[in-house]
Write a protein that holds these residues in place. Structure first.
Motif, PDB file in Angstrom:
ATOM      1  N   LEU A 256       0.839  -1.205   0.000  1.00 33.81           N
ATOM      2  CA  LEU A 256       0.000   0.000   0.000  1.00 33.81           C
ATOM      3  C   LEU A 256       0.872   1.253   0.000  1.00 33.81           C
ATOM      4  O   LEU A 256       0.568   2.228  -0.688  1.00 33.81           O
ATOM      5  N   ARG A 257       1.964   1.217   0.731  1.00 35.11           N
ATOM      6  CA  ARG A 257       2.901   2.351   0.746  1.00 35.11           C
ATOM      7  C   ARG A 257       3.425   2.614  -0.671  1.00 35.11           C
ATOM      8  O   ARG A 257       3.502   3.768  -1.113  1.00 35.11           O
ATOM      9  N   ASN A 258       3.751   1.537  -1.392  1.00 32.91           N
ATOM     10  CA  ASN A 258       4.232   1.689  -2.772  1.00 32.91           C
ATOM     11  C   ASN A 258       3.134   2.238  -3.682  1.00 32.91           C
ATOM     12  O   ASN A 258       3.397   3.095  -4.528  1.00 32.91           O
ATOM     13  N   ARG A 259       1.911   1.740  -3.519  1.00 34.24           N
ATOM     14  CA  ARG A 259       0.789   2.235  -4.326  1.00 34.24           C
ATOM     15  C   ARG A 259       0.568   3.722  -4.086  1.00 34.24           C
ATOM     16  O   ARG A 259       0.343   4.495  -5.024  1.00 34.24           O
ATOM     17  N   ILE A 260       0.632   4.126  -2.825  1.00 34.89           N
ATOM     18  CA  ILE A 260       0.433   5.532  -2.481  1.00 34.89           C
ATOM     19  C   ILE A 260       1.564   6.386  -3.063  1.00 34.89           C
ATOM     20  O   ILE A 260       1.328   7.473  -3.586  1.00 34.89           O
ATOM     21  N   ALA A 261       2.787   5.875  -3.000  1.00 32.16           N
ATOM     22  CA  ALA A 261       3.931   6.612  -3.562  1.00 32.16           C
ATOM     23  C   ALA A 261       3.767   6.796  -5.064  1.00 32.16           C
ATOM     24  O   ALA A 261       4.130   7.843  -5.617  1.00 32.16           O
ATOM     25  N   GLU A 262       3.217   5.787  -5.733  1.00 32.39           N
ATOM     26  CA  GLU A 262       3.059   5.844  -7.188  1.00 32.39           C
ATOM     27  C   GLU A 262       1.839   6.649  -7.623  1.00 32.39           C
ATOM     28  O   GLU A 262       1.891   7.382  -8.599  1.00 32.39           O
ATOM     29  N   ARG A 263       0.719   6.468  -6.916  1.00 26.49           N
ATOM     30  CA  ARG A 263      -0.548   7.017  -7.411  1.00 26.49           C
ATOM     31  C   ARG A 263      -1.268   7.935  -6.450  1.00 26.49           C
ATOM     32  O   ARG A 263      -2.326   8.478  -6.779  1.00 26.49           O
ATOM     33  N   GLY A 264      -0.736   8.108  -5.242  1.00 24.27           N
ATOM     34  CA  GLY A 264      -1.384   8.982  -4.275  1.00 24.27           C
ATOM     35  C   GLY A 264      -1.300  10.440  -4.681  1.00 24.27           C
ATOM     36  O   GLY A 264      -0.380  10.852  -5.384  1.00 24.27           O
ATOM     37  N   ILE A 265      -2.271  11.213  -4.229  1.00 21.41           N
ATOM     38  CA  ILE A 265      -2.340  12.634  -4.566  1.00 21.41           C
ATOM     39  C   ILE A 265      -2.619  13.440  -3.308  1.00 21.41           C
ATOM     40  O   ILE A 265      -3.519  13.106  -2.534  1.00 21.41           O
ATOM     41  N   GLU A 266      -1.884  14.498  -3.118  1.00 22.83           N
ATOM     42  CA  GLU A 266      -2.155  15.398  -1.997  1.00 22.83           C
ATOM     43  C   GLU A 266      -3.452  16.157  -2.290  1.00 22.83           C
ATOM     44  O   GLU A 266      -3.752  16.443  -3.461  1.00 22.83           O
ATOM     45  N   PRO A 267      -4.233  16.466  -1.261  1.00 24.14           N
ATOM     46  CA  PRO A 267      -5.545  17.097  -1.478  1.00 24.14           C
ATOM     47  C   PRO A 267      -5.524  18.344  -2.345  1.00 24.14           C
ATOM     48  O   PRO A 267      -6.413  18.543  -3.173  1.00 24.14           O
TER      49      PRO A 267
END
Length: 121
Positions: free
Chosen positions: A106-117
């Motif tokens: 999940l950390r990797n997914r967030i690093a790749e595709r996460g977006i700050e508000p």
């Protein structure tokens, strides 16, 4: 003899109505996350949005997935709850996960595709 005009009403299709409702719901979710971000910032942290709101596919049944970053252990649980309550007050179900509980995948997914508000469109 006067000519009577008949107004022709053009009603939106179901798809048009649904599309409009989803756009309004997504905009409300973005506003809610930006407001909830203030809760995290007051504790020295930040939020990163992942899942359908960040990656696409946000619909009527979608919740809001948020990682709570940079809040020290011991405070992160309370801050996560406050963020979750802020989102609930705005009418959304949310999964708020403190950074220390993120799995590696999940950390990797967030690093790749996460977006700050602030970057959500």
């Amino acid at each position: 003899m006067s000519e009577r005009r008949t107004a022709i009403h053009s009603y939106p299709t179901f798809d048009e109505l649904r599309s409009r409702r989803l756009a309004e719901r997504r905009a409300a979710a973005v506003r809610a996350v930006r407001d909830a971000e203030k809760v995290a910032a007051a504790a020295g942290g930040r939020l990163v949005v992942f899942g359908s709101l960040a990656e696409g596919g946000f619909d009527e049944r979608s919740d809001i997935d948020v990682a709570l970053m940079a809040v020290p252990a011991g405070r992160d649980g309370d801050v996560a709850l406050d963020v979750e309550l802020a989102l609930a007050d705005a009418g959304f179900t949310a999964d708020v996960i403190p950074e220390r509980f993120l799995s590696e995948s999940l950390r990797n997914r967030i690093a790749e595709r996460g977006i700050e508000p602030g970057a959500l469109g």
